[in-house]
Design a protein around this motif. Structure first.
Motif, PDB file in Angstrom:
ATOM      1  N   GLU A   1      -8.473  45.187 -42.958  1.00  0.00           N
ATOM      2  CA  GLU A   1      -9.201  43.930 -43.001  1.00  0.00           C
ATOM      3  C   GLU A   1      -9.259  43.381 -44.421  1.00  0.00           C
ATOM      4  N   ALA A   2      -9.328  44.297 -45.426  1.00  0.00           N
ATOM      5  CA  ALA A   2      -9.374  43.838 -46.801  1.00  0.00           C
ATOM      6  C   ALA A   2      -8.034  43.268 -47.234  1.00  0.00           C
ATOM      7  N   ALA A   3      -6.927  43.857 -46.736  1.00  0.00           N
ATOM      8  CA  ALA A   3      -5.602  43.470 -47.186  1.00  0.00           C
ATOM      9  C   ALA A   3      -4.915  42.487 -46.246  1.00  0.00           C
ATOM     10  N   GLY A   4      -5.496  42.233 -45.096  1.00  0.00           N
ATOM     11  CA  GLY A   4      -4.797  41.481 -44.065  1.00  0.00           C
ATOM     12  C   GLY A   4      -5.012  39.987 -44.109  1.00  0.00           C
ATOM     13  N   TRP A   5      -4.648  39.369 -43.003  1.00  0.00           N
ATOM     14  CA  TRP A   5      -4.685  37.915 -42.856  1.00  0.00           C
ATOM     15  C   TRP A   5      -5.996  37.453 -42.224  1.00  0.00           C
TER      16      TRP A   5
ATOM     17  N   HIS B   1      -5.334  45.897 -36.608  1.00  0.00           N
ATOM     18  CA  HIS B   1      -4.006  46.354 -37.008  1.00  0.00           C
ATOM     19  C   HIS B   1      -3.022  45.182 -37.047  1.00  0.00           C
ATOM     20  N   THR B   2      -3.048  44.337 -36.027  1.00  0.00           N
ATOM     21  CA  THR B   2      -2.130  43.194 -35.988  1.00  0.00           C
ATOM     22  C   THR B   2      -2.392  42.242 -37.145  1.00  0.00           C
ATOM     23  N   LEU B   3      -3.664  41.936 -37.397  1.00  0.00           N
ATOM     24  CA  LEU B   3      -3.998  41.016 -38.486  1.00  0.00           C
ATOM     25  C   LEU B   3      -3.688  41.596 -39.858  1.00  0.00           C
TER      26      LEU B   3
ATOM     27  N   ALA C   1       3.104  30.279 -41.233  1.00  0.00           N
ATOM     28  CA  ALA C   1       1.920  29.765 -41.931  1.00  0.00           C
ATOM     29  C   ALA C   1       1.785  30.482 -43.268  1.00  0.00           C
ATOM     30  N   LYS C   2       1.460  29.714 -44.293  1.00  0.00           N
ATOM     31  CA  LYS C   2       1.345  30.269 -45.631  1.00  0.00           C
ATOM     32  C   LYS C   2      -0.113  30.441 -46.031  1.00  0.00           C
ATOM     33  N   SER C   3      -0.370  31.465 -46.803  1.00  0.00           N
ATOM     34  CA  SER C   3      -1.718  31.677 -47.307  1.00  0.00           C
ATOM     35  C   SER C   3      -2.145  30.512 -48.179  1.00  0.00           C
ATOM     36  N   GLY C   4      -3.372  30.038 -47.945  1.00  0.00           N
ATOM     37  CA  GLY C   4      -3.895  28.926 -48.720  1.00  0.00           C
ATOM     38  C   GLY C   4      -3.718  27.579 -48.064  1.00  0.00           C
TER      39      GLY C   4
ATOM     40  N   GLY D   1      -4.435  35.173 -46.812  1.00  0.00           N
ATOM     41  CA  GLY D   1      -3.994  36.545 -46.705  1.00  0.00           C
ATOM     42  C   GLY D   1      -2.860  36.814 -47.665  1.00  0.00           C
ATOM     43  N   PRO D   2      -2.071  37.860 -47.404  1.00  0.00           N
ATOM     44  CA  PRO D   2      -0.953  38.203 -48.299  1.00  0.00           C
ATOM     45  C   PRO D   2       0.009  37.039 -48.406  1.00  0.00           C
TER      46      PRO D   2
END
Length: 320
Positions: A30-34, A78-80, A307-310, A316-317
Protein backbone atom coordinates in the motif's frame (compact mmCIF):
# COMPACT_ATOMS: atom_id res chain seq x y z
CA UNK A 1 27.64 5.53 35.53
CA UNK A 2 26.05 8.09 33.20
CA UNK A 3 22.57 7.70 31.81
CA UNK A 4 24.02 7.55 28.27
CA UNK A 5 26.40 4.68 29.17
CA UNK A 6 23.53 2.73 30.75
CA UNK A 7 21.58 3.11 27.48
CA UNK A 8 24.40 1.72 25.28
CA UNK A 9 23.31 -1.95 25.47
CA UNK A 10 19.80 -0.93 24.50
CA UNK A 11 20.72 1.21 21.50
CA UNK A 12 21.49 -1.62 19.04
CA UNK A 13 18.11 -3.21 19.71
CA UNK A 14 16.35 0.11 19.26
CA UNK A 15 18.20 0.78 16.02
CA UNK A 16 17.37 -2.68 14.70
CA UNK A 17 13.71 -2.22 15.55
CA UNK A 18 13.64 1.16 13.82
CA UNK A 19 15.32 -0.26 10.72
CA UNK A 20 12.90 -3.18 10.64
CA UNK A 21 9.93 -0.83 10.92
CA UNK A 22 11.32 1.38 8.14
CA UNK A 23 11.93 -1.65 5.91
CA UNK A 24 8.44 -2.99 6.55
CA UNK A 25 6.90 0.38 5.72
CA UNK A 26 8.97 0.73 2.56
CA UNK A 27 8.03 -2.77 1.44
CA UNK A 28 4.34 -2.38 2.17
CA UNK A 29 2.35 -2.78 -1.08
CA UNK A 30 0.00 0.00 0.00
CA UNK A 31 2.92 2.34 0.70
CA UNK A 32 4.60 1.61 -2.64
CA UNK A 33 1.56 1.00 -4.81
CA UNK A 34 -0.95 2.91 -6.87
CA UNK A 35 -3.96 4.95 -5.88
CA UNK A 36 -6.98 6.13 -7.84
CA UNK A 37 -8.62 9.07 -6.08
CA UNK A 38 -10.76 11.03 -8.57
CA UNK A 39 -11.32 14.70 -7.93
CA UNK A 40 -14.99 15.35 -8.61
CA UNK A 41 -17.37 12.81 -10.10
CA UNK A 42 -16.43 9.71 -12.02
CA UNK A 43 -17.57 11.01 -15.40
CA UNK A 44 -15.10 13.90 -15.12
CA UNK A 45 -12.41 11.43 -14.08
CA UNK A 46 -12.95 9.30 -17.17
CA UNK A 47 -13.08 12.40 -19.38
CA UNK A 48 -9.70 13.41 -17.99
CA UNK A 49 -8.21 9.99 -18.78
CA UNK A 50 -9.62 10.21 -22.29
CA UNK A 51 -7.90 13.55 -22.80
CA UNK A 52 -4.67 11.93 -21.61
CA UNK A 53 -5.09 9.08 -24.11
CA UNK A 54 -5.03 6.59 -21.25
CA UNK A 55 -6.95 3.40 -20.54
CA UNK A 56 -7.44 1.61 -17.24
CA UNK A 57 -7.55 -2.07 -16.43
CA UNK A 58 -10.37 -3.50 -14.35
CA UNK A 59 -9.20 -6.48 -12.32
CA UNK A 60 -11.86 -9.18 -12.63
CA UNK A 61 -12.72 -10.40 -9.11
CA UNK A 62 -9.85 -8.24 -7.86
CA UNK A 63 -7.06 -9.90 -9.85
CA UNK A 64 -6.52 -13.30 -8.18
CA UNK A 65 -3.03 -14.80 -8.43
CA UNK A 66 -1.07 -17.61 -6.84
CA UNK A 67 -1.70 -17.34 -3.10
CA UNK A 68 -4.21 -14.51 -3.61
CA UNK A 69 -7.84 -15.63 -3.87
CA UNK A 70 -10.56 -13.86 -5.79
CA UNK A 71 -12.74 -11.26 -4.06
CA UNK A 72 -10.31 -10.79 -1.17
CA UNK A 73 -9.10 -7.50 0.29
CA UNK A 74 -5.55 -8.82 0.40
CA UNK A 75 -5.74 -9.55 -3.33
CA UNK A 76 -6.89 -6.01 -4.06
CA UNK A 77 -3.86 -4.69 -2.20
CA UNK A 78 -1.57 -7.00 -4.16
CA UNK A 79 -3.03 -5.86 -7.50
CA UNK A 80 -2.77 -2.17 -6.60
CA UNK A 81 0.87 -2.66 -5.65
CA UNK A 82 1.53 -3.19 -9.38
CA UNK A 83 -1.24 -1.44 -11.33
CA UNK A 84 -3.71 1.45 -11.02
CA UNK A 85 -6.65 -0.91 -11.45
CA UNK A 86 -10.37 -0.75 -10.88
CA UNK A 87 -11.59 -3.67 -8.79
CA UNK A 88 -14.51 -5.71 -10.06
CA UNK A 89 -16.15 -7.42 -7.09
CA UNK A 90 -19.13 -9.69 -6.45
CA UNK A 91 -21.48 -9.05 -3.55
CA UNK A 92 -23.38 -11.90 -1.96
CA UNK A 93 -25.48 -12.02 1.22
CA UNK A 94 -25.18 -14.30 4.25
CA UNK A 95 -28.22 -15.98 5.78
CA UNK A 96 -28.47 -13.20 8.38
CA UNK A 97 -28.21 -10.35 5.86
CA UNK A 98 -24.51 -9.45 5.93
CA UNK A 99 -23.13 -8.35 2.55
CA UNK A 100 -19.84 -10.02 1.69
CA UNK A 101 -17.68 -10.71 -1.37
CA UNK A 102 -18.38 -14.01 -3.12
CA UNK A 103 -18.88 -14.86 -6.78
CA UNK A 104 -20.32 -18.38 -6.78
CA UNK A 105 -23.74 -19.47 -5.59
CA UNK A 106 -21.94 -22.20 -3.63
CA UNK A 107 -19.07 -21.88 -1.17
CA UNK A 108 -17.21 -25.03 -2.23
CA UNK A 109 -14.89 -23.81 -4.99
CA UNK A 110 -13.46 -20.69 -3.36
CA UNK A 111 -13.65 -21.42 0.38
CA UNK A 112 -13.10 -24.19 2.92
CA UNK A 113 -16.85 -24.29 3.41
CA UNK A 114 -19.64 -25.97 1.48
CA UNK A 115 -23.24 -25.34 0.61
CA UNK A 116 -25.04 -22.23 -0.65
CA UNK A 117 -23.33 -18.85 -0.30
CA UNK A 118 -26.43 -17.59 1.52
CA UNK A 119 -26.75 -20.70 3.68
CA UNK A 120 -24.61 -19.63 6.65
CA UNK A 121 -24.74 -16.67 9.05
CA UNK A 122 -21.82 -14.27 8.88
CA UNK A 123 -20.38 -15.58 12.17
CA UNK A 124 -19.79 -18.88 10.37
CA UNK A 125 -18.75 -17.41 7.02
CA UNK A 126 -15.98 -15.33 8.57
CA UNK A 127 -14.43 -18.50 10.04
CA UNK A 128 -13.91 -19.92 6.55
CA UNK A 129 -10.66 -19.54 4.64
CA UNK A 130 -10.45 -18.64 0.97
CA UNK A 131 -8.81 -20.78 -1.71
CA UNK A 132 -6.79 -19.41 -4.61
CA UNK A 133 -7.50 -20.37 -8.23
CA UNK A 134 -5.37 -23.50 -7.87
CA UNK A 135 -7.52 -24.67 -4.97
CA UNK A 136 -4.88 -23.97 -2.34
CA UNK A 137 -6.16 -22.80 1.04
CA UNK A 138 -4.91 -19.37 2.06
CA UNK A 139 -4.91 -17.64 5.42
CA UNK A 140 -7.41 -15.07 4.18
CA UNK A 141 -11.03 -14.93 5.30
CA UNK A 142 -14.00 -13.67 3.25
CA UNK A 143 -14.27 -9.88 3.04
CA UNK A 144 -17.36 -7.93 4.08
CA UNK A 145 -18.66 -5.42 1.54
CA UNK A 146 -18.60 -2.55 4.05
CA UNK A 147 -14.95 -3.34 4.78
CA UNK A 148 -14.05 -3.32 1.07
CA UNK A 149 -15.96 -0.09 0.52
CA UNK A 150 -14.21 1.65 3.41
CA UNK A 151 -10.79 0.45 2.27
CA UNK A 152 -11.34 1.57 -1.34
CA UNK A 153 -11.78 5.25 -0.44
CA UNK A 154 -8.84 7.17 -1.84
CA UNK A 155 -7.37 3.98 -3.28
CA UNK A 156 -9.50 2.67 -6.13
CA UNK A 157 -12.98 2.35 -7.62
CA UNK A 158 -15.10 -0.74 -7.06
CA UNK A 159 -17.21 -2.20 -9.86
CA UNK A 160 -20.07 -3.88 -8.03
CA UNK A 161 -21.63 -7.03 -9.46
CA UNK A 162 -24.80 -8.11 -7.64
CA UNK A 163 -25.26 -11.80 -6.93
CA UNK A 164 -28.72 -13.40 -6.92
CA UNK A 165 -28.78 -13.44 -3.11
CA UNK A 166 -28.28 -9.69 -2.92
CA UNK A 167 -30.76 -6.82 -3.08
CA UNK A 168 -29.82 -3.63 -4.91
CA UNK A 169 -31.32 -1.63 -2.05
CA UNK A 170 -29.05 -3.17 0.60
CA UNK A 171 -25.89 -2.43 -1.38
CA UNK A 172 -26.93 1.12 -2.18
CA UNK A 173 -27.85 1.76 1.46
CA UNK A 174 -24.30 0.85 2.49
CA UNK A 175 -22.78 2.97 -0.29
CA UNK A 176 -24.80 5.98 0.84
CA UNK A 177 -23.99 5.33 4.50
CA UNK A 178 -20.31 5.57 3.68
CA UNK A 179 -20.81 8.46 1.22
CA UNK A 180 -18.98 6.42 -1.39
CA UNK A 181 -21.10 7.31 -4.40
CA UNK A 182 -18.04 8.37 -6.43
CA UNK A 183 -16.11 5.26 -5.44
CA UNK A 184 -18.35 2.74 -7.16
CA UNK A 185 -19.64 1.66 -10.54
CA UNK A 186 -22.81 -0.45 -10.47
CA UNK A 187 -23.04 -3.34 -12.95
CA UNK A 188 -26.28 -4.01 -14.86
CA UNK A 189 -26.77 -6.78 -17.40
CA UNK A 190 -30.19 -5.68 -18.63
CA UNK A 191 -31.94 -2.40 -19.27
CA UNK A 192 -34.44 -3.25 -16.54
CA UNK A 193 -31.64 -3.63 -14.00
CA UNK A 194 -30.08 -0.36 -15.14
CA UNK A 195 -33.40 1.47 -14.82
CA UNK A 196 -33.86 0.21 -11.27
CA UNK A 197 -30.32 1.10 -10.23
CA UNK A 198 -30.67 4.59 -11.73
CA UNK A 199 -33.97 5.09 -9.93
CA UNK A 200 -32.43 4.04 -6.62
CA UNK A 201 -29.20 5.98 -7.09
CA UNK A 202 -29.47 8.58 -9.89
CA UNK A 203 -25.96 9.94 -9.38
CA UNK A 204 -24.29 6.55 -9.80
CA UNK A 205 -22.27 5.44 -12.81
CA UNK A 206 -23.75 2.26 -14.27
CA UNK A 207 -21.96 -0.27 -16.44
CA UNK A 208 -24.59 -1.60 -18.84
CA UNK A 209 -24.11 -4.30 -21.46
CA UNK A 210 -24.49 -2.55 -24.84
CA UNK A 211 -24.16 -4.38 -28.15
CA UNK A 212 -25.29 -1.53 -30.39
CA UNK A 213 -25.97 2.19 -30.52
CA UNK A 214 -29.71 1.47 -30.61
CA UNK A 215 -29.44 -0.21 -27.20
CA UNK A 216 -27.82 2.96 -25.87
CA UNK A 217 -30.64 5.01 -27.40
CA UNK A 218 -33.22 2.85 -25.60
CA UNK A 219 -31.42 3.32 -22.27
CA UNK A 220 -31.35 7.09 -22.71
CA UNK A 221 -34.99 7.11 -23.80
CA UNK A 222 -35.84 5.34 -20.54
CA UNK A 223 -34.32 8.22 -18.60
CA UNK A 224 -30.74 7.13 -17.91
CA UNK A 225 -28.41 10.00 -18.93
CA UNK A 226 -25.61 8.94 -21.26
CA UNK A 227 -23.03 10.54 -19.00
CA UNK A 228 -24.04 8.13 -16.21
CA UNK A 229 -23.34 5.09 -18.36
CA UNK A 230 -20.39 2.91 -19.21
CA UNK A 231 -20.96 0.54 -22.11
CA UNK A 232 -19.81 -3.04 -21.60
CA UNK A 233 -19.32 -4.14 -25.21
CA UNK A 234 -18.67 -7.85 -24.81
CA UNK A 235 -15.79 -10.30 -24.57
CA UNK A 236 -15.48 -11.72 -28.08
CA UNK A 237 -14.89 -9.42 -31.06
CA UNK A 238 -13.85 -5.77 -30.56
CA UNK A 239 -16.09 -3.33 -32.44
CA UNK A 240 -14.24 -0.02 -33.00
CA UNK A 241 -17.26 1.44 -34.79
CA UNK A 242 -19.41 0.88 -31.70
CA UNK A 243 -16.60 2.19 -29.49
CA UNK A 244 -16.58 5.43 -31.47
CA UNK A 245 -20.37 5.80 -31.37
CA UNK A 246 -20.41 5.40 -27.60
CA UNK A 247 -17.53 7.85 -27.15
CA UNK A 248 -19.42 10.48 -29.14
CA UNK A 249 -22.22 10.24 -26.56
CA UNK A 250 -19.82 10.55 -23.60
CA UNK A 251 -20.23 6.88 -22.72
CA UNK A 252 -17.07 5.15 -21.49
CA UNK A 253 -16.21 2.00 -23.41
CA UNK A 254 -15.58 -1.24 -21.50
CA UNK A 255 -14.38 -4.37 -23.28
CA UNK A 256 -13.67 -7.72 -21.62
CA UNK A 257 -10.72 -9.94 -22.43
CA UNK A 258 -11.64 -12.21 -19.52
CA UNK A 259 -13.19 -15.65 -19.51
CA UNK A 260 -12.10 -19.25 -19.78
CA UNK A 261 -9.76 -21.13 -22.08
CA UNK A 262 -11.25 -19.47 -25.18
CA UNK A 263 -10.94 -15.90 -23.87
CA UNK A 264 -8.75 -13.19 -25.37
CA UNK A 265 -6.74 -13.25 -22.14
CA UNK A 266 -6.02 -16.94 -22.71
CA UNK A 267 -5.11 -16.38 -26.35
CA UNK A 268 -2.68 -13.62 -25.37
CA UNK A 269 -1.14 -15.83 -22.67
CA UNK A 270 -0.60 -18.64 -25.20
CA UNK A 271 0.83 -16.38 -27.91
CA UNK A 272 2.85 -14.13 -25.64
CA UNK A 273 1.67 -11.12 -27.70
CA UNK A 274 0.41 -8.68 -25.07
CA UNK A 275 0.26 -5.90 -27.64
CA UNK A 276 -3.42 -6.76 -28.14
CA UNK A 277 -4.20 -4.91 -24.90
CA UNK A 278 -2.63 -1.71 -26.23
CA UNK A 279 -4.44 -2.17 -29.55
CA UNK A 280 -7.77 -2.20 -27.71
CA UNK A 281 -6.82 1.09 -26.07
CA UNK A 282 -5.87 2.63 -29.41
CA UNK A 283 -9.21 1.48 -30.84
CA UNK A 284 -11.15 3.37 -28.18
CA UNK A 285 -11.51 1.07 -25.18
CA UNK A 286 -11.40 3.08 -21.95
CA UNK A 287 -11.50 0.14 -19.53
CA UNK A 288 -10.13 -3.33 -20.22
CA UNK A 289 -11.86 -5.87 -17.98
CA UNK A 290 -9.32 -8.66 -17.59
CA UNK A 291 -8.22 -11.70 -15.64
CA UNK A 292 -4.61 -10.57 -16.27
CA UNK A 293 -4.53 -6.99 -14.94
CA UNK A 294 -0.78 -6.84 -14.33
CA UNK A 295 0.09 -8.10 -17.81
CA UNK A 296 -2.45 -5.76 -19.41
CA UNK A 297 -1.12 -2.82 -17.40
CA UNK A 298 2.45 -3.55 -18.50
CA UNK A 299 1.37 -3.63 -22.15
CA UNK A 300 -0.43 -0.29 -21.78
CA UNK A 301 2.65 1.23 -20.16
CA UNK A 302 4.94 0.02 -22.93
CA UNK A 303 2.59 1.53 -25.54
CA UNK A 304 2.25 4.86 -23.71
CA UNK A 305 -1.47 4.20 -23.14
CA UNK A 306 -1.46 3.79 -19.35
CA UNK A 307 -2.62 6.27 -16.71
CA UNK A 308 0.32 8.24 -15.39
CA UNK A 309 1.03 9.17 -11.81
CA UNK A 310 0.04 12.75 -11.10
CA UNK A 311 -2.73 12.93 -13.72
CA UNK A 312 -6.51 12.71 -13.26
CA UNK A 313 -6.31 11.70 -9.60
CA UNK A 314 -4.01 8.74 -10.25
CA UNK A 315 -0.88 8.51 -8.13
CA UNK A 316 1.79 5.95 -7.54
CA UNK A 317 5.04 4.65 -9.05
CA UNK A 318 6.16 6.49 -12.16
CA UNK A 319 5.46 4.69 -15.39
CA UNK A 320 7.64 6.95 -17.53
Amino acid sequence: MSKFIRMLPVLPALLLAACAQETETAASPEAAGWRIAPEGDLNAFFDCLDEEGASLVAAHRGGPAKGYPENALETFKHTLSEAPALMEIDVATSSDGVLYLMHDDMLDRTTTGSGPANGLPWAEVEKLRLKDDDGRQTKFAPTRFDEALEWAKGRTILEVDFKRTTKFEAVIEEIRRQRAEDNVILIAYTLGQAEKLHRLMPEAMISLSLASQSELNRAVAEGIPADRLLGFTGVETPNPRLFGALAERDVEVVFGTLGGADSIDAEIARSGDAGAYAELSRNGVDIIATDRPLEAQKALEEAGRAAKSGACGVSGPSVD
